[in-house]
Design a protein around this motif. Structure first.
Motif, PDB file in Angstrom:
ATOM      1  N   THR A 161       0.828  -1.197   0.000  1.00 57.66           N
ATOM      2  CA  THR A 161       0.000   0.000   0.000  1.00 57.66           C
ATOM      3  C   THR A 161       0.866   1.252   0.000  1.00 57.66           C
ATOM      4  O   THR A 161       1.822   1.339   0.772  1.00 57.66           O
ATOM      5  CB  THR A 161      -0.890   0.019   1.260  1.00 57.66           C
ATOM      6  N   ALA A 162       0.539   2.200  -0.851  1.00 55.29           N
ATOM      7  CA  ALA A 162       1.178   3.519  -0.831  1.00 55.29           C
ATOM      8  C   ALA A 162       0.108   4.535  -0.452  1.00 55.29           C
ATOM      9  O   ALA A 162      -0.934   4.617  -1.100  1.00 55.29           O
ATOM     10  CB  ALA A 162       1.771   3.866  -2.189  1.00 55.29           C
ATOM     11  N   ILE A 163       0.362   5.274   0.610  1.00 53.81           N
ATOM     12  CA  ILE A 163      -0.529   6.363   1.001  1.00 53.81           C
ATOM     13  C   ILE A 163       0.188   7.654   0.634  1.00 53.81           C
ATOM     14  O   ILE A 163       1.295   7.913   1.108  1.00 53.81           O
ATOM     15  CB  ILE A 163      -0.854   6.305   2.505  1.00 53.81           C
ATOM     16  N   ILE A 164      -0.433   8.435  -0.233  1.00 56.98           N
ATOM     17  CA  ILE A 164       0.201   9.635  -0.779  1.00 56.98           C
ATOM     18  C   ILE A 164      -0.631  10.851  -0.396  1.00 56.98           C
ATOM     19  O   ILE A 164      -1.854  10.845  -0.546  1.00 56.98           O
ATOM     20  CB  ILE A 164       0.321   9.532  -2.310  1.00 56.98           C
ATOM     21  N   GLU A 165       0.057  11.866   0.092  1.00 57.71           N
ATOM     22  CA  GLU A 165      -0.619  13.109   0.469  1.00 57.71           C
ATOM     23  C   GLU A 165       0.156  14.300  -0.075  1.00 57.71           C
ATOM     24  O   GLU A 165       1.376  14.233  -0.243  1.00 57.71           O
ATOM     25  CB  GLU A 165      -0.703  13.238   1.988  1.00 57.71           C
ATOM     26  N   ALA A 166      -0.566  15.369  -0.320  1.00 55.14           N
ATOM     27  CA  ALA A 166       0.081  16.611  -0.729  1.00 55.14           C
ATOM     28  C   ALA A 166       0.831  17.182   0.474  1.00 55.14           C
ATOM     29  O   ALA A 166       0.321  17.182   1.594  1.00 55.14           O
ATOM     30  CB  ALA A 166      -0.956  17.612  -1.224  1.00 55.14           C
ATOM     31  N   ALA A 167       2.048  17.654   0.237  1.00 55.68           N
ATOM     32  CA  ALA A 167       2.846  18.276   1.294  1.00 55.68           C
ATOM     33  C   ALA A 167       2.459  19.751   1.416  1.00 55.68           C
ATOM     34  O   ALA A 167       2.103  20.387   0.421  1.00 55.68           O
ATOM     35  CB  ALA A 167       4.331  18.136   0.979  1.00 55.68           C
ATOM     36  N   GLU A 168       2.531  20.277   2.617  1.00 56.41           N
ATOM     37  CA  GLU A 168       2.152  21.676   2.844  1.00 56.41           C
ATOM     38  C   GLU A 168       3.001  22.644   2.022  1.00 56.41           C
ATOM     39  O   GLU A 168       2.515  23.680   1.576  1.00 56.41           O
ATOM     40  CB  GLU A 168       2.273  22.016   4.328  1.00 56.41           C
ATOM     41  N   ASP A 169       4.272  22.313   1.843  1.00 58.06           N
ATOM     42  CA  ASP A 169       5.190  23.201   1.123  1.00 58.06           C
ATOM     43  C   ASP A 169       5.227  22.919  -0.373  1.00 58.06           C
ATOM     44  O   ASP A 169       6.092  23.421  -1.078  1.00 58.06           O
ATOM     45  CB  ASP A 169       6.601  23.074   1.697  1.00 58.06           C
ATOM     46  N   ALA A 174       7.998   6.699  -6.817  1.00 56.19           N
ATOM     47  CA  ALA A 174       9.316   6.157  -7.164  1.00 56.19           C
ATOM     48  C   ALA A 174      10.259   6.237  -5.966  1.00 56.19           C
ATOM     49  O   ALA A 174      11.017   5.296  -5.691  1.00 56.19           O
ATOM     50  CB  ALA A 174       9.899   6.905  -8.359  1.00 56.19           C
ATOM     51  N   SER A 175      10.201   7.337  -5.239  1.00 55.01           N
ATOM     52  CA  SER A 175      11.024   7.512  -4.048  1.00 55.01           C
ATOM     53  C   SER A 175      10.647   6.486  -2.981  1.00 55.01           C
ATOM     54  O   SER A 175      11.514   5.906  -2.316  1.00 55.01           O
ATOM     55  CB  SER A 175      10.851   8.940  -3.516  1.00 55.01           C
ATOM     56  N   LEU A 176       9.354   6.241  -2.820  1.00 56.13           N
ATOM     57  CA  LEU A 176       8.877   5.248  -1.857  1.00 56.13           C
ATOM     58  C   LEU A 176       9.339   3.849  -2.250  1.00 56.13           C
ATOM     59  O   LEU A 176       9.802   3.078  -1.407  1.00 56.13           O
ATOM     60  CB  LEU A 176       7.350   5.297  -1.752  1.00 56.13           C
ATOM     61  N   LYS A 177       9.253   3.510  -3.524  1.00 57.22           N
ATOM     62  CA  LYS A 177       9.710   2.198  -3.991  1.00 57.22           C
ATOM     63  C   LYS A 177      11.190   1.999  -3.678  1.00 57.22           C
ATOM     64  O   LYS A 177      11.603   0.928  -3.224  1.00 57.22           O
ATOM     65  CB  LYS A 177       9.480   2.047  -5.494  1.00 57.22           C
TER      66      LYS A 177
END
Length: 72
Positions: A6-14, A39-42
């Motif tokens: 599972t990949a949980i992806i969220e927008a970063a505040e910055d 890709a970074s998570l993988k």
């Protein structure tokens, strides 16, 4: 290594995005786009798994049996 995780992806505040994998403690990634964050998570997952496997192999006796298992 093949696995479905599972990949949980969220927008970063910055700006950009960050991603985590709840099945692999400590695995996280970030990027300017969702694709870059994934890709970074993988890459992070691969490094963590390789490092843990290397660590455990150091302490195993020579007669230990190592096999690959598939998880459906």
């Amino acid at each position: 290594m093949k696995a479905e995780l599972t990949a949980i992806i969220e927008a970063a505040e910055d700006g950009g995005y960050w991603a985590i994998c709840p099945e692999i403690p400590g695995a996280n990634g970030q990027g300017d786009t969702i694709a870059e964050a994934k890709a970074s998570l993988k890459s992070a997952i691969q490094l963590i798994v390789e490092d843990r496997l290397e660590d455990i192999r150091r302490g195993l006796p020579e007669e230990a049996i190592e096999e690959t298992i598939l998880i459906p």
